[in-house]
Design an enzyme around this catalytic site. Structure first.
Site, PDB file in Angstrom:
ATOM      1  N   HIS A  35     -12.860  -0.035  -3.929  1.00 46.80           N
ATOM      2  CA  HIS A  35     -11.811  -0.993  -3.577  1.00 46.80           C
ATOM      3  C   HIS A  35     -11.910  -2.257  -4.442  1.00 46.80           C
ATOM      4  CE1 HIS A  35      -9.035  -3.107  -0.773  1.00 46.80           C
ATOM      5  NE2 HIS A  35      -9.734  -4.155  -1.174  1.00 46.80           N
ATOM      6  N   GLU A  36     -13.088  -2.868  -4.463  1.00 49.67           N
ATOM      7  CA  GLU A  36     -13.222  -4.125  -5.225  1.00 49.67           C
ATOM      8  C   GLU A  36     -13.026  -3.881  -6.718  1.00 49.67           C
ATOM      9  OE1 GLU A  36     -12.910  -6.461  -3.304  1.00 49.67           O
ATOM     10  OE2 GLU A  36     -13.651  -5.533  -1.466  1.00 49.67           O
ATOM     11  N   HIS A  39      -9.386  -3.776  -7.693  1.00 51.43           N
ATOM     12  CA  HIS A  39      -8.771  -5.103  -7.872  1.00 51.43           C
ATOM     13  C   HIS A  39      -8.814  -5.575  -9.331  1.00 51.43           C
ATOM     14  CE1 HIS A  39      -7.549  -6.532  -3.937  1.00 51.43           C
ATOM     15  NE2 HIS A  39      -8.726  -6.316  -3.392  1.00 51.43           N
ATOM     16  N   GLU A  48      -3.406  -6.140  -2.119  1.00 48.36           N
ATOM     17  CA  GLU A  48      -4.227  -5.256  -1.282  1.00 48.36           C
ATOM     18  C   GLU A  48      -3.666  -3.852  -1.103  1.00 48.36           C
ATOM     19  OE1 GLU A  48      -7.207  -5.961  -0.707  1.00 48.36           O
ATOM     20  OE2 GLU A  48      -7.241  -8.122  -1.092  1.00 48.36           O
ATOM     21  N   TYR A  73      -2.630  -3.975   3.645  1.00 44.52           N
ATOM     22  CA  TYR A  73      -3.572  -3.008   3.083  1.00 44.52           C
ATOM     23  C   TYR A  73      -3.041  -1.572   3.178  1.00 44.52           C
ATOM     24  CZ  TYR A  73      -7.375  -6.465   2.722  1.00 44.52           C
ATOM     25  OH  TYR A  73      -8.157  -7.531   2.369  1.00 44.52           O
TER      26      TYR A  73
END
Ligand code: BES
Ligand code: ZN
Length: 635
Positions: free
Chosen positions: A325-326, A329, A348, A415
């Site tokens: 996930h990070e 980004h 998100e 999200y």
């Protein structure tokens, strides 16, 4: 509140020249004709006081001393500025810093400045008198010991227990509590820094980082890629570094290092998978810092250096989707950035979608479907909650958070509804068209801030119209709840788990369920716990706990789900381990539901307050702010 920037011809000409080839301050302006230009103009940021349309920072330099005795950062920030309109004042965001003086260019005499009224959330406008030709402005200041971005930890609150620790959290509007700056995602800056720490500690930032401690405690940083200010980040502590792969590595306290290295074996593969999907990783290295347990989020995508909670170090690599996930980004959010917090889903929702694609590529579709299915259940529940609350319009992807804390947009809507919108589009056009479309979207808007409207325009022009596809985009973006055409995520493995969970009320011992702990993965167990029938009482909980030891299993995702259901069922054998968990872990996603559930009964509330009195000093302001409200806590 849309500022019609482009209606003055002269003005837009200036804007265009300034944006031309310089990536550092691009906000995307569509080249569409005037017919629908209104909606494609970059709006104002309701959460910043700055006059960044007129004059803005291109580069900032921090020169700060870290003092653990007083919990104060002191020194200066120098802004290299660009003045488009000949403005004679420059307005910054600040929140609680003490400013001694401000100088312009190489002058030593201070210039005038005023600090406006203080708003608890947004802080104050700092208005500085400048000249149209001013190129540089230096603010000499120190932070407040209670600065909301900063958490100062005593040695006792760290893993090694010997050295103090400091870390920052900038998103959404907290960077202004440690750096006076134009704190808006509309603008991008490059930055550099000189940080003085006590000698035995290491400093790292969302920048090019050292891998060893310096002899004198001085660290110099450079961040050459332009970023929004919410991504400026700093951590200082007894840190060590280990390499994971060619461009990947991990920082953490010495006694955690080996565990982290073994948990993160697949990180380099994740970077490669993401690049294959969406193009080159533009940030040089991808490192992770595993922070002390008080970190209020699971992860924070600070560029070059993801900040992560130690609760993902489960020992079996079962929670590494958070790293996917990070990392995701690095495309959605850090490369293409939401123009305002009303467009948060652009950060998100895209990131959850990409995270899932990375997990599918590195592991399997069976696994990524289980992960998304868990998220989908969460969305269904939260959607219902929001619809029956005071802000049902918070179920729209495009939000209106004017006058509210941008944190309130941090729901499963941005999200998961966001990700499912993209999944549903993907299913409608097919991956062979959707993947290149997303890749070209990231190429087109790289290093820019964009609005939902700009994305929709890009979607229509480049995907839906050329393929003659009718899609209910408007309903997804501006409608309440979850549209009927939302793609269904199912998992055969979860279906088996659901069937087992139904048996809980009929069996008398867990043995009769015929599952062993090691038969299922973490997410199957989470699904199992969520499916425990409403009729199962505390004695059934005890029966399950005896066999599977959920209360003390060490996996934070499983324990938090288990504690929540235990509170609901009055199974109080969890009280002790839950108390330990709540005192040690500061991740808001776990704390909030547990405290909310406890607060529903009188006894529960009393118990919650008793725990909170001990736990609160361990929490970052992001978490204590939320829990203070739930418990109606006064300091
Ligand atoms: N950028 C967010 C964290 C954030 C959002 C901080 C809004 C402040 C304001 C980060 O990428 C995130 O989403 N973290 C999640 C991870 C999860 C979805 C895998 C978290 O912390 O739980
Ligand atoms: Zn995120």
């Amino acid at each position: 509140m849309t500022k019609l920037l482009s209606f003055s011809l002269l003005f837009s000409a200036l804007l265009f020249v300034s944006c031309g080839s310089d990536a550092s301050n691009d906000t995307a302006n569509s080249d569409k004709d005037s017919t629908n230009q209104d909606s494609l103009v970059i709006p104002q940021d309701d959460h910043s006081y700055s006059n960044s349309d007129d004059v803005f920072t291109k580069h900032l330099h921090l020169d700060l001393n870290v003092d653990f005795e007083t919990s104060i950062l002191s020194g200066s920030v120098t802004h290299d500025i660009e003045n488009l309109t000949g403005a004679t004042t420059m307005i910054f965001d600040m929140n609680d810093e003490k400013i001694s003086h401000i100088t312009l260019d190489d002058d030593t005499v201070g210039t005038e400045f005023t600090i406006g009224e203080d708003d608890e959330l947004l802080g104050s406008p700092l208005t500085v008198t400048i000249k149209p030709e001013t190129k540089k402005l230096t603010i000499y200041y120190e932070t407040d010991p209670g600065s909301n971005a900063l958490q100062w930890l005593t040695p006792q609150q760290t893993s090694g227990k010997k050295h103090p620790y400091l870390y920052t959290q900038g998103q959404a509007v907290l960077t202004r509590t440690w750096i006076p700056c134009q704190d808006t995602p509309l603008k991008r800056i490059t930055y550099s820094a000189k940080i003085q720490t006590p000698k035995n500690l290491m400093a790292v930032m969302s920048a090019d980082n050292p891998t060893e401690k310096s002899a004198d405690g001085i660290y110099n940083f450079d961040m050459p890629q332009p970023i929004p200010t919410y991504l400026i980040a700093l951590a200082v502590g007894d840190l060590t570094f280990a390499t994971l792969g060619e461009r990947t590595g991990v920082y953490t306290e010495p006694n955690m290092l080996q565990k982290c290295v073994s948990e993160f074996v697949d990180v380099e593969k994740m970077v490669i998978a993401a690049e294959e999907l969406y193009g080159e990783y533009k940030w040089g290295r991808y490192d992770i810092i595993v922070l002390p347990p008080s970190f209020p989020f699971g992860g924070m995508e600070n560029p070059k250096l993801t900040f992560a909670t130690p609760t993902i170090i489960a020992g079996d690599r079962s929670l590494v989707s958070l790293i996917a996930h990070e990392l995701a980004h690095s495309w959605s959010g850090n490369l293409v950035t939401n123009a305002t917090w009303d467009d948060f889903w652009l950060n998100e929702g895209f990131t959850v979608y990409i995270e899932n694609r990375i997990m599918e590529k590195v592991y399997s579709k069976e696994y990524s479907d289980m992960l998304l299915s868990i998220e989908y259940q969460g969305l269904i529940n939260e959607n219902e909650d929001i619809l029956s609350g005071s802000h049902p319009e918070d179920t729209h992807l495009k939000l209106d958070l004017e006058g509210r804390d941008p944190d309130e947009g941090m729901t499963a809507i941005a999200y998961v509804k966001g990700a499912l919108f993209l999944k549903t589009l993907e299913a409608a056009v097919g991956r062979e068209k959707f993947d290149p479309f997303l890749k070209s979207y990231f190429d087109t808007y790289a290093f820019q801030a964009i609005t939902t409207e700009i994305f929709i325009d890009y979607l229509n022009t480049n995907l839906l119209e050329p393929n003659k596809i009718d899609f209910n985009t408007d309903e997804w973006i501006h409608g309440e709840g979850i549209p009927d055409n939302c793609i269904v995520i199912d998992s055969d493995r979860f279906d088996i788990v659901t069937e087992k969970a139904k048996l809980i009320t009929t069996v008398t011992t867990s043995k009769e369920l015929n599952v062993k702990k090691e038969d299922w993965t973490t997410h199957e167990w989470i699904h199992f716990i969520r499916q425990i029938p409403a009729e199962a009482d505390a004695s059934k909980m005890e029966m399950l706990d005896k066999e599977f030891n959920f209360s003390n299993c060490g996996n934070a995702e499983i324990m938090s789900e288990w504690y929540l259901i235990s509170i609901q069922k009055g199974y109080d054998k969890i009280n002790k381990p839950m108390e330990t968990f709540l005192i040690n872990v500061g991740r808001r996603k776990y704390l909030q539901p547990l405290y909310e559930e406890l607060a529903k009964t009188e006894d529960g509330l009393a118990f919650a307050k008793q725990i909170y009195a001990k736990a609160r000093p361990n929490y970052h302001s992001v978490s204590s702010g939320t829990i203070d409200e739930i418990l109606n806590w006064k300091e």
